[in-house]
Design a protein around this motif. Structure first.
Motif, PDB file in Angstrom:
ATOM      1  N   GLN A  34       0.862  -1.182   0.000  1.00  0.00           N
ATOM      2  CA  GLN A  34       0.000   0.000   0.000  1.00  0.00           C
ATOM      3  C   GLN A  34       0.903   1.238   0.000  1.00  0.00           C
ATOM      4  N   PRO A  35       0.358   2.410  -0.333  1.00  0.00           N
ATOM      5  CA  PRO A  35       1.136   3.622  -0.061  1.00  0.00           C
ATOM      6  C   PRO A  35       1.386   3.710   1.448  1.00  0.00           C
ATOM      7  N   VAL A  36       2.487   4.334   1.843  1.00  0.00           N
ATOM      8  CA  VAL A  36       2.813   4.410   3.271  1.00  0.00           C
ATOM      9  C   VAL A  36       3.031   5.872   3.677  1.00  0.00           C
ATOM     10  N   PHE A  37       2.453   6.224   4.825  1.00  0.00           N
ATOM     11  CA  PHE A  37       2.681   7.563   5.388  1.00  0.00           C
ATOM     12  C   PHE A  37       3.949   7.525   6.232  1.00  0.00           C
ATOM     13  N   ILE A  38       4.856   8.446   5.958  1.00  0.00           N
ATOM     14  CA  ILE A  38       5.978   8.661   6.881  1.00  0.00           C
ATOM     15  C   ILE A  38       5.633   9.938   7.644  1.00  0.00           C
ATOM     16  N   THR A  39       5.517   9.796   8.966  1.00  0.00           N
ATOM     17  CA  THR A  39       4.989  10.910   9.767  1.00  0.00           C
ATOM     18  C   THR A  39       6.081  11.549  10.626  1.00  0.00           C
ATOM     19  N   ASN A  40       5.776  12.744  11.127  1.00  0.00           N
ATOM     20  CA  ASN A  40       6.577  13.408  12.160  1.00  0.00           C
ATOM     21  C   ASN A  40       8.064  13.552  11.817  1.00  0.00           C
ATOM     22  N   TYR A  41       8.320  14.306  10.768  1.00  0.00           N
ATOM     23  CA  TYR A  41       9.702  14.612  10.358  1.00  0.00           C
ATOM     24  C   TYR A  41      10.296  15.661  11.293  1.00  0.00           C
ATOM     25  N   ASP A  70       5.028  18.886  17.200  1.00  0.00           N
ATOM     26  CA  ASP A  70       4.364  17.876  18.019  1.00  0.00           C
ATOM     27  C   ASP A  70       4.362  18.395  19.456  1.00  0.00           C
ATOM     28  N   PRO A  71       3.183  18.532  20.114  1.00  0.00           N
ATOM     29  CA  PRO A  71       3.150  19.092  21.475  1.00  0.00           C
ATOM     30  C   PRO A  71       3.985  18.273  22.459  1.00  0.00           C
ATOM     31  N   ASP A  72       4.177  16.975  22.208  1.00  0.00           N
ATOM     32  CA  ASP A  72       4.957  16.143  23.131  1.00  0.00           C
ATOM     33  C   ASP A  72       6.445  16.149  22.818  1.00  0.00           C
ATOM     34  N   ARG A  73       6.806  16.738  21.675  1.00  0.00           N
ATOM     35  CA  ARG A  73       8.207  16.590  21.242  1.00  0.00           C
ATOM     36  C   ARG A  73       8.468  17.625  20.163  1.00  0.00           C
ATOM     37  N   SER A  74       8.929  18.828  20.583  1.00  0.00           N
ATOM     38  CA  SER A  74       8.887  19.966  19.665  1.00  0.00           C
ATOM     39  C   SER A  74       9.896  19.897  18.530  1.00  0.00           C
ATOM     40  N   GLU A  75      10.846  18.934  18.572  1.00  0.00           N
ATOM     41  CA  GLU A  75      11.811  18.869  17.460  1.00  0.00           C
ATOM     42  C   GLU A  75      11.228  18.192  16.215  1.00  0.00           C
ATOM     43  N   GLN A 115      -0.492  19.364   9.840  1.00  0.00           N
ATOM     44  CA  GLN A 115      -1.318  20.287  10.620  1.00  0.00           C
ATOM     45  C   GLN A 115      -0.543  21.600  10.663  1.00  0.00           C
ATOM     46  N   ARG A 116      -1.280  22.731  10.635  1.00  0.00           N
ATOM     47  CA  ARG A 116      -0.623  24.028  10.552  1.00  0.00           C
ATOM     48  C   ARG A 116      -0.525  24.650  11.945  1.00  0.00           C
ATOM     49  N   ILE A 117       0.488  25.487  12.133  1.00  0.00           N
ATOM     50  CA  ILE A 117       0.593  26.245  13.390  1.00  0.00           C
ATOM     51  C   ILE A 117      -0.619  27.165  13.485  1.00  0.00           C
TER      52      ILE A 117
END
Ligand code: 4AD
Ligand code: MG
Length: 430
Positions: free
Chosen positions: A314-321, A333-338, A359-361
């Protein structure tokens, strides 16, 4: 009765007239087979010496490739052809005799074909790719219209950059500096605050000096933007949208997929939900696969994306760069700002990133900080900041690259064949 090739199956055993071009032909002493095209499709015309006047038979035998005509005959079923029908020709009215058409049925080099793109578009394979492109566009409008989105058109001439300043096309706007749009996103955010759920579909421009099979200088992007939608909800919208488009192409482009010899079994599997892996996990995966040099914080190139995609059908999402390598507007990310709340959707089979989204600021102070860090000071962004001043809400959006999606679904290697008149690093002609 005048009709078209695509409509001709409605006229079995009836005599009709079609305006057509000669794509190819072969003949023997008593019979000529004309490969006809009219834009709606391809059909074989059979001209039997015994059925037509001597004049018509000679015309059929001697006509040059790409000559145009009105051709009249009876439509009959023909189970041997992929289309399923042929025409038993009774007469031909030549409109224009073509001479020395440069694209012959033999093999030509890519540069030669690209120089003749205005003619190459007539060929069967190119025709099939453009029909698939059209179906992706049609089903995109259907998906977003059916789901309550409003189509909004962002400007193409802009005073601001959405995706960083290095790849902008500059132009004079009377006495001001202007750029060609890299992305309509910033304007779509304003639109989402006015209409809730919106999408755009338009040309975007990137002065990228990349000469890869995935990069165009001018490409078309579909950019939905949704108020009151967080990152995870946006991923669900993305996977539903992509699944819908794939299933629409499978259903409505059977002939085109068979012309292109596309392995449709691979596309049949494309159904939401899609797997999600974090950037961190992707780094681990790459190390396991022998990419020893890759370090946390680096962006992925085509070989990395292909290696990751190999693990999934399937296509795959790579998240949280990492925030460092992504655009200024992405929400940390509110738990991990880097890292930021974003995802790239990587198509299977090595076709690479087809969607970038986030998601936008929504916080004014943070947005100011981030855009200054990116060196984006100036009046051009004042309106954008005001969106965070007057009723700011969580919101997300994404951009799907049309040409990469066409390449994937058609199974063509290079994006230059997925747009009618590609703009490439060394090509502005035709
Ligand atoms: O990832 P990108 O740069 O994202 C944006 O522009 C966001 N502002 C979109 C948004 O959130 N509204 O580009 C989005 C997609 C890529 O995933 C890729 O499919 C395509 O646009 N794309 C290109 N396609 C062809 N040639 C290029 N040079 C492309 N650059 C990006
Ligand atoms: Mg991207």
């Amino acid at each position: 009765m005048k009709t078209t090739i695509s409509q001709s199956p409605q006229f079995i055993d009836q005599t009709v007239t079609i305006g057509a071009w000669l794509a190819n032909k072969r003949s023997s002493g008593k019979i000529a087979f004309l490969q006809l095209r009219d834009g709606t499709g391809f059909i074989q015309g059979v001209v039997a010496k015994s059925d037509v006047s001597e004049e018509t038979f000679q015309l059929a035998k001697n006509m040059n490739q790409e000559s145009s005509m009105y051709i009249t005959g009876k439509i009959v079923e023909d189970t041997r052809s992929p289309f399923g029908y042929e025409m038993q020709v009774s007469s031909i009215e030549l409109i224009h005799e073509a001479n020395d058409y440069p694209i012959t049925p033999k093999e030509h080099g890519t540069e030669f074909l690209m120089d003749h793109r205005h003619l190459w578009l007539r060929s069967k394979k190119q025709h099939a790719v453009m029909k698939i492109r059209n179906e992706i566009i049609r089903s995109t409008y259907q998906f977003f219209n059916d789901n309550g989105y409003v189509k909004i058109d962002p400007p193409i001439l802009t005073g601001s950059s959405a995706e960083g300043t290095t790849e902008l096309f500059h132009t004079k706007y009377f006495d001001e500096e202007a750029y060609l749009s890299q992305s309509g996103q910033l304007y779509m955010e304003a639109a989402a605050m006015a209409f809730g759920k919106v999408f755009s579909f338009g040309p975007t421009f990137r002065a990228e000096k990349s000469k890869t099979r995935r990069h165009l200088i001018e490409f078309w992007m579909i950019e939905p933007e949704m108020a009151f939608v967080d990152h995870n909800e946006s991923l669900e919208i993305q996977e539903q949208y992509v699944s819908f488009v794939v299933q629409s192409v499978l259903e409505n482009c059977k002939l085109e997929l068979s012309v292109l010899e596309r392995d449709t079994a691979k596309l049949e599997k494309i159904k939401a939900p899609f797997p999600r892996i974090s950037y961190d996990h992707a780094i681990e995966l790459l190390k396991e696969k022998g990419f020893d040099d890759i370090e946390w914080g680096e962006d992925f190139g085509a070989p990395h994306e292909t290696a990751i995609a190999e693990n999934f059908d399937q296509p795959v999402f790579i998240t949280n760069y990492p925030a460092e390598i992504k655009a200024f507007y992405m929400k940390p990310d509110p738990d991990r700002s880097e890292v930021v709340l974003c995802a790239d959707l990587i198509a299977p089979e090595g076709y690479g990133e087809i969607i970038g989204g986030s998601q936008r600021i929504d916080d004014l102070e943070l947005m100011k900080e981030r855009y200054e860090q990116h060196g984006l000071t100036g009046e051009a962004y004042e309106w954008y900041l005001e969106l965070r001043k007057y009723g700011s809400v969580p919101h997300s959006g994404f951009g799907l690259g049309l040409e990469r999606t066409v390449a994937w679904l058609s199974g063509v290697d290079h994006v230059r064949e997925t747009i009618p008149f590609p703009r490439l690093l060394n090509r502005l002609y035709p």
